[in-house]
Design an enzyme around this catalytic site. Structure first.
Site, PDB file in Angstrom:
ATOM      1  N   LYS A   1     -11.726 -20.026 -36.246  1.00  0.00           N
ATOM      2  CA  LYS A   1     -12.232 -19.809 -34.877  1.00  0.00           C
ATOM      3  C   LYS A   1     -13.610 -20.439 -34.728  1.00  0.00           C
ATOM      4  O   LYS A   1     -13.903 -21.107 -33.725  1.00  0.00           O
ATOM      5  CB  LYS A   1     -12.267 -18.305 -34.583  1.00  0.00           C
ATOM      6  CG  LYS A   1     -12.865 -17.930 -33.226  1.00  0.00           C
ATOM      7  CD  LYS A   1     -11.833 -17.856 -32.121  1.00  0.00           C
ATOM      8  CE  LYS A   1     -12.479 -17.750 -30.739  1.00  0.00           C
ATOM      9  NZ  LYS A   1     -12.324 -16.465 -30.083  1.00  0.00           N
TER      10      LYS A   1
ATOM     11  N   HIS B   1       0.792 -14.814 -21.497  1.00  0.00           N
ATOM     12  CA  HIS B   1       0.133 -14.216 -20.334  1.00  0.00           C
ATOM     13  C   HIS B   1       1.129 -13.971 -19.209  1.00  0.00           C
ATOM     14  O   HIS B   1       1.043 -12.965 -18.504  1.00  0.00           O
ATOM     15  CB  HIS B   1      -0.990 -15.126 -19.822  1.00  0.00           C
ATOM     16  CG  HIS B   1      -2.239 -15.050 -20.655  1.00  0.00           C
ATOM     17  ND1 HIS B   1      -3.135 -16.094 -20.766  1.00  0.00           N
ATOM     18  CD2 HIS B   1      -2.739 -14.047 -21.418  1.00  0.00           C
ATOM     19  CE1 HIS B   1      -4.126 -15.738 -21.560  1.00  0.00           C
ATOM     20  NE2 HIS B   1      -3.910 -14.505 -21.972  1.00  0.00           N
TER      21      HIS B   1
ATOM     22  N   HIS C   1      -0.996  -7.277 -25.753  1.00  0.00           N
ATOM     23  CA  HIS C   1      -1.289  -8.709 -25.694  1.00  0.00           C
ATOM     24  C   HIS C   1      -0.651  -9.472 -26.863  1.00  0.00           C
ATOM     25  O   HIS C   1       0.019 -10.478 -26.680  1.00  0.00           O
ATOM     26  CB  HIS C   1      -2.804  -8.912 -25.663  1.00  0.00           C
ATOM     27  CG  HIS C   1      -3.222 -10.340 -25.725  1.00  0.00           C
ATOM     28  ND1 HIS C   1      -3.022 -11.212 -24.676  1.00  0.00           N
ATOM     29  CD2 HIS C   1      -3.807 -11.060 -26.718  1.00  0.00           C
ATOM     30  CE1 HIS C   1      -3.478 -12.408 -25.017  1.00  0.00           C
ATOM     31  NE2 HIS C   1      -3.959 -12.347 -26.255  1.00  0.00           N
TER      32      HIS C   1
END
Ligand SMILES: NC(=O)c1ccc[n+]([C@@H]2O[C@H](COP(=O)([O-])OP(=O)(O)OC[C@H]3O[C@@H](n4cnc5c(N)ncnc54)[C@H](O)[C@@H]3O)[C@@H](O)[C@H]2O)c1
Ligand SMILES: [Zn+2]
Length: 361
Positions: free
Chosen positions: A226, A252, A265
């Site tokens: 990341k 999403h 999620h």
């Protein structure tokens, strides 16, 4: 502190340099870490949620006090609904009453909800004061605590109001994962699989489903991935950071079409990756064996892989059209031609998505 199980990962962005300190038991050294690794001092606010507070706020608070800081504690209700302007305002009000000024700082103690909200409050309080991230979920440890995207949800959509505000320090203690409920623990692995697919296929073999001990090495690998992507494209301008959306366009859409809260999620992203892998096989020449390798791992991680459980294709396409990631109607879709790499393409249109989704039902 055991020297063999600690990591210090630097993140160098145009708007600031900071480090992610990962180590078991680091929560107890919060005060010491902040006072030795940063110039922060004086008053601060610990913002946490109603589930995390009884577990870890006492430890963090007394560690800060022992190191000479003067913390106030602000607890928000646990859950996505707290990512709102109203809750942000209530935190800011508590900070004003508590005497925090432009020399103060904020500590985010919790999952991605607390981290995104707290970073946002810190970003606008007195036009921006520093904040420290102490992530306590898999999602927050491997993803949301690094990178400086902060914000709250608007009535019209998720994460629409926010600021880029990098933390001054991230203190990551894998021991906090011991108390995470099973479903919340599992869902975080979707982001880990995503990192492996876009950056390092060999990591797929180092993911051990169900194991909660000794996750430091895996967390450190993910933070490094990341961090490298954020360093290359802090504000999502070159397309590099957009690769982190692998599996998210359709993920999403699933969250949205099913109604927020129905799917976690990470669960929606798991199905979104199943779809993105199929699209990659059909339209970007990803070998079938590579598609199957990832889908098998997602299933072993207890994440959803059966697309027949997803909302109807028409609803998903409708939801995708209102997604802010669709730049002016053109879909910038993330595909992988080879595991460990990813590309943005504008070749994948709604028809191709529909064809791929139908092939999964
Ligand atoms: N800023 C970013 O780059 C970024 C990246 C990914 C996700 N996010 C955001 O993160 C949020 C999701 O984060 P999350 O999955 O961490 O959700 P969350 O913060 O809601 O935490 C999940 C649940 O676990 C509880 N919890 C947290 N830590 C715990 C612990 N150690 N033990 C027991 N319970 C604990 C919380 O109270 C909550 O009920 C979303 O709003 C998403 O938009 C942001
Ligand atoms: Zn995600």
């Amino acid at each position: 502190m055991n020297a063999k199980s600690n990591w210090n990962i630097p993140v160098q962005t145009a708007s600031g340099h900071y480090a992610v300190h990962i180590g078991e038991g680091f929560l107890e050294s919060t005060g010491e870490l902040i006072s030795t690794k940063t110039k922060l001092h004086g008053t601060c606010a610990i913002i946490t949620d109603s589930k995390v507070e009884p577990l870890y706020a006492g430890t963090v608070r007394s560690s800060l006090e022992q190191a000479g800081f003067r913390p106030i504690l602000q607890t928000i209700p646990s859950g996505e609904r707290s990512k709102s302007l109203e809750v942000a305002e209530s935190c800011a009000d508590a900070m004003i009453s508590g005497g925090l000024d432009r020399s103060s700082f904020v500590v985010a103690l919790g999952g991605g909800v607390v981290g995104d909200l707290t970073g946002f409050v810190a970003g606008i309080y007195f036009r921006g004061i520093p904040f420290v991230q102490i992530p306590t979920t898999v999602v927050a440890l491997v993803d949301s605590s690094v990178g400086g995207k902060t914000g709250v949800n608007a009535k019209g959509g998720k994460n629409l109001l926010g600021v880029f505000h990098q933390p001054t320090l991230v203190i990551a203690d894998p021991n906090t994962l011991a108390s995470l409920p099973e479903r919340e623990f599992r869902e975080g692995f979707a982001e880990i699989v995503k990192h492996a697919v876009i950056r390092d296929a060999s990591m797929l073999d180092r993911i051990t489903p169900g194991r909660r001990e000794n996750l430091g090495p895996l967390i450190a690998e993910n933070v490094a991935i990341k961090a490298a992507i954020v360093e290359a494209d802090e504000r999502e301008q070159t397309g590099e950071r957009a690769l982190l959306n692998f599996g998210h366009t359709i993920g999403h859409a699933i969250e949205n079409a099913a109604g927020y809260g129905e799917w976690f999620h990470g669960e929606a992203v798991s199905l979104g990756m199943v779809a993105a892998l199929r699209i990659s096989r059909l339209f970007a020449r990803l070998p079938q064996a590579e598609e199957e390798r990832v889908v098998r791992l997602l299933a072993r991680l207890g994440l959803p892989v059966d697309f027949r459980k997803a909302p109807p294709t028409g609803d998903l396409l409708q939801a995708m059209r209102s997604d802010k990631k669709f730049s002016e109607g053109a879909i910038r879709f993330v595909v992988t031609q080879k595991l460990g790499t990813a590309q943005l393409t504008s070749e994948v249109d709604a028809l191709k998505i529909a064809e791929a989704l139908e092939s999964l039902r």
